[in-house]
Design an enzyme around this catalytic site. Sequence first.
Site, PDB file in Angstrom:
ATOM      1  N   ARG A   1      38.016  44.102  36.544  1.00  0.00           N
ATOM      2  CA  ARG A   1      37.438  42.912  35.899  1.00  0.00           C
ATOM      3  C   ARG A   1      37.443  41.764  36.881  1.00  0.00           C
ATOM      4  O   ARG A   1      38.483  41.429  37.442  1.00  0.00           O
ATOM      5  CB  ARG A   1      38.295  42.511  34.688  1.00  0.00           C
ATOM      6  CG  ARG A   1      38.149  43.412  33.536  1.00  0.00           C
ATOM      7  CD  ARG A   1      38.582  42.749  32.245  1.00  0.00           C
ATOM      8  NE  ARG A   1      39.758  41.888  32.307  1.00  0.00           N
ATOM      9  CZ  ARG A   1      40.252  41.265  31.265  1.00  0.00           C
ATOM     10  NH1 ARG A   1      39.679  41.394  30.082  1.00  0.00           N
ATOM     11  NH2 ARG A   1      41.314  40.510  31.369  1.00  0.00           N
TER      12      ARG A   1
ATOM     13  N   THR B   1      34.724  35.852  35.817  1.00  0.00           N
ATOM     14  CA  THR B   1      33.729  36.124  34.761  1.00  0.00           C
ATOM     15  C   THR B   1      34.237  37.097  33.711  1.00  0.00           C
ATOM     16  O   THR B   1      33.664  37.196  32.630  1.00  0.00           O
ATOM     17  CB  THR B   1      32.463  36.742  35.380  1.00  0.00           C
ATOM     18  OG1 THR B   1      32.816  38.025  35.916  1.00  0.00           O
ATOM     19  CG2 THR B   1      31.885  35.874  36.479  1.00  0.00           C
TER      20      THR B   1
ATOM     21  N   ASP C   1      49.383  42.903  32.068  1.00  0.00           N
ATOM     22  CA  ASP C   1      48.421  43.664  32.868  1.00  0.00           C
ATOM     23  C   ASP C   1      48.915  45.103  33.009  1.00  0.00           C
ATOM     24  O   ASP C   1      49.905  45.376  33.694  1.00  0.00           O
ATOM     25  CB  ASP C   1      48.284  43.006  34.257  1.00  0.00           C
ATOM     26  CG  ASP C   1      47.165  43.649  35.052  1.00  0.00           C
ATOM     27  OD1 ASP C   1      47.193  44.887  35.242  1.00  0.00           O
ATOM     28  OD2 ASP C   1      46.243  42.923  35.480  1.00  0.00           O
TER      29      ASP C   1
ATOM     30  N   ASP D   1      49.167  46.591  36.648  1.00  0.00           N
ATOM     31  CA  ASP D   1      50.304  46.045  37.393  1.00  0.00           C
ATOM     32  C   ASP D   1      51.620  46.629  36.895  1.00  0.00           C
ATOM     33  O   ASP D   1      52.531  46.903  37.686  1.00  0.00           O
ATOM     34  CB  ASP D   1      50.346  44.514  37.250  1.00  0.00           C
ATOM     35  CG  ASP D   1      49.325  43.826  38.148  1.00  0.00           C
ATOM     36  OD1 ASP D   1      48.833  44.480  39.091  1.00  0.00           O
ATOM     37  OD2 ASP D   1      49.020  42.653  37.887  1.00  0.00           O
TER      38      ASP D   1
HETATM   39  C1  PRP Z   1      42.128  46.441  32.767  1.00  0.00           C
HETATM   40  C2  PRP Z   1      42.267  47.603  31.803  1.00  0.00           C
HETATM   41  C3  PRP Z   1      40.851  47.881  31.424  1.00  0.00           C
HETATM   42  C4  PRP Z   1      40.228  46.514  31.425  1.00  0.00           C
HETATM   43  C5  PRP Z   1      40.100  46.051  30.006  1.00  0.00           C
HETATM   44  O1  PRP Z   1      41.761  46.841  34.029  1.00  0.00           O
HETATM   45  O2  PRP Z   1      42.929  48.707  32.365  1.00  0.00           O
HETATM   46  O3  PRP Z   1      40.168  48.728  32.318  1.00  0.00           O
HETATM   47  O4  PRP Z   1      41.116  45.647  32.138  1.00  0.00           O
HETATM   48  O5  PRP Z   1      39.431  44.839  29.943  1.00  0.00           O
HETATM   49  P1  PRP Z   1      37.979  44.668  29.307  1.00  0.00           P
HETATM   50  O6  PRP Z   1      37.986  45.420  28.023  1.00  0.00           O
HETATM   51  O7  PRP Z   1      37.863  43.189  29.127  1.00  0.00           O
HETATM   52  O8  PRP Z   1      36.983  45.203  30.289  1.00  0.00           O
HETATM   53  P2  PRP Z   1      41.688  45.820  35.261  1.00  0.00           P
HETATM   54  O9  PRP Z   1      40.318  45.268  35.396  1.00  0.00           O
HETATM   55  O10 PRP Z   1      42.807  44.844  35.164  1.00  0.00           O
HETATM   56  O11 PRP Z   1      41.878  46.792  36.504  1.00  0.00           O
HETATM   57  P3  PRP Z   1      43.120  47.715  36.924  1.00  0.00           P
HETATM   58  O12 PRP Z   1      43.203  48.847  35.945  1.00  0.00           O
HETATM   59  O13 PRP Z   1      42.726  48.159  38.283  1.00  0.00           O
HETATM   60  O14 PRP Z   1      44.363  46.868  36.916  1.00  0.00           O
HETATM   61  N1  URA Z   2      43.676  44.240  30.991  1.00  0.00           N
HETATM   62  C1  URA Z   2      44.999  44.345  30.877  1.00  0.00           C
HETATM   63  O1  URA Z   2      45.653  45.080  31.659  1.00  0.00           O
HETATM   64  N2  URA Z   2      45.618  43.643  29.905  1.00  0.00           N
HETATM   65  C2  URA Z   2      44.946  42.866  29.047  1.00  0.00           C
HETATM   66  O2  URA Z   2      45.565  42.263  28.159  1.00  0.00           O
HETATM   67  C3  URA Z   2      43.563  42.766  29.183  1.00  0.00           C
HETATM   68  C4  URA Z   2      42.925  43.461  30.166  1.00  0.00           C
END
Ligand code: PRP
Ligand code: URA
Length: 210
Positions: free
Chosen positions: A104, A108, A201, A204
């Site tokens: 994400r 944005t 997160d 993380d």
């Molecule tokens: C997180 C999570 C989803 C997304 C959800 O990933 O694992 O994929 O956000 O958010 P959304 O429904 O608003 O799209 P992130 O983008 O943080 O990436 P990561 O898994 O690499 O930490």
């Molecule tokens: N992605 C995450 O990992 N946590 C949230 O709460 C939203 C998006």
Amino acid sequence: MGELHVLDHPLIQHKLSIMRNKDTGVKQFREAVNEISALMCYEATRNLPTEEIEIETPVAPAKVRVLAGKKLAIVPILRAGLGMVDAMIDLIPSAKVGHIGLYRDPETHEPVEYYCKMPPDISERQVFIVDPMLATGGSVVASIQILKEKYGCKNITLMDIIAAPEGVARVQKEHPDVDIFVCAVDEKLNEHAYIVPGLGDAGDRIFGTK
Ligand code: PRP
Ligand code: URA
């Protein structure tokens, strides 16, 4: 409309409370993701078709039931979805695994694709998308779109550990054929599009990157 299944099993809810707690460390967090994913897999595969075959037990011939119909594929959304894969393939060892890399954009909140690799016969398989968090729904909607439009997938199920109402509504509106399995639908999104109360997160916390 795709059916929303909220899995309120006591074991799932107990493990979810461990994931939510800010004092839970990486090792315990990963273990909880793994265990919840196994329990979710059990529920999400409840209606897979079976067929009767005949075998011999050491005692007598027996009619038994085995999985039939389409083969399965697990598609984690990178990174955090990776935390759910091992539990799924432990239970479904014949499943193939496709990966979609999306992150994400912090400003944005829109998903940005950086990787995609699918098994060649993915269009013939029943696909289980796995990702711990369904927040705005942007990542999942983009993933479903890629799977349908680029790979011809027709049979998709979504598994998220925690969802926001906004994400559920968006998936149901844009992909009403997709059934959704979650362990909780939380209250809302905050101004950073994080789920409240959520668990922070997920990527993380699984990989120890913060
Ligand atoms: C997180 C999570 C989803 C997304 C959800 O990933 O694992 O994929 O956000 O958010 P959304 O429904 O608003 O799209 P992130 O983008 O943080 O990436 P990561 O898994 O690499 O930490
Ligand atoms: N992605 C995450 O990992 N946590 C949230 O709460 C939203 C998006």
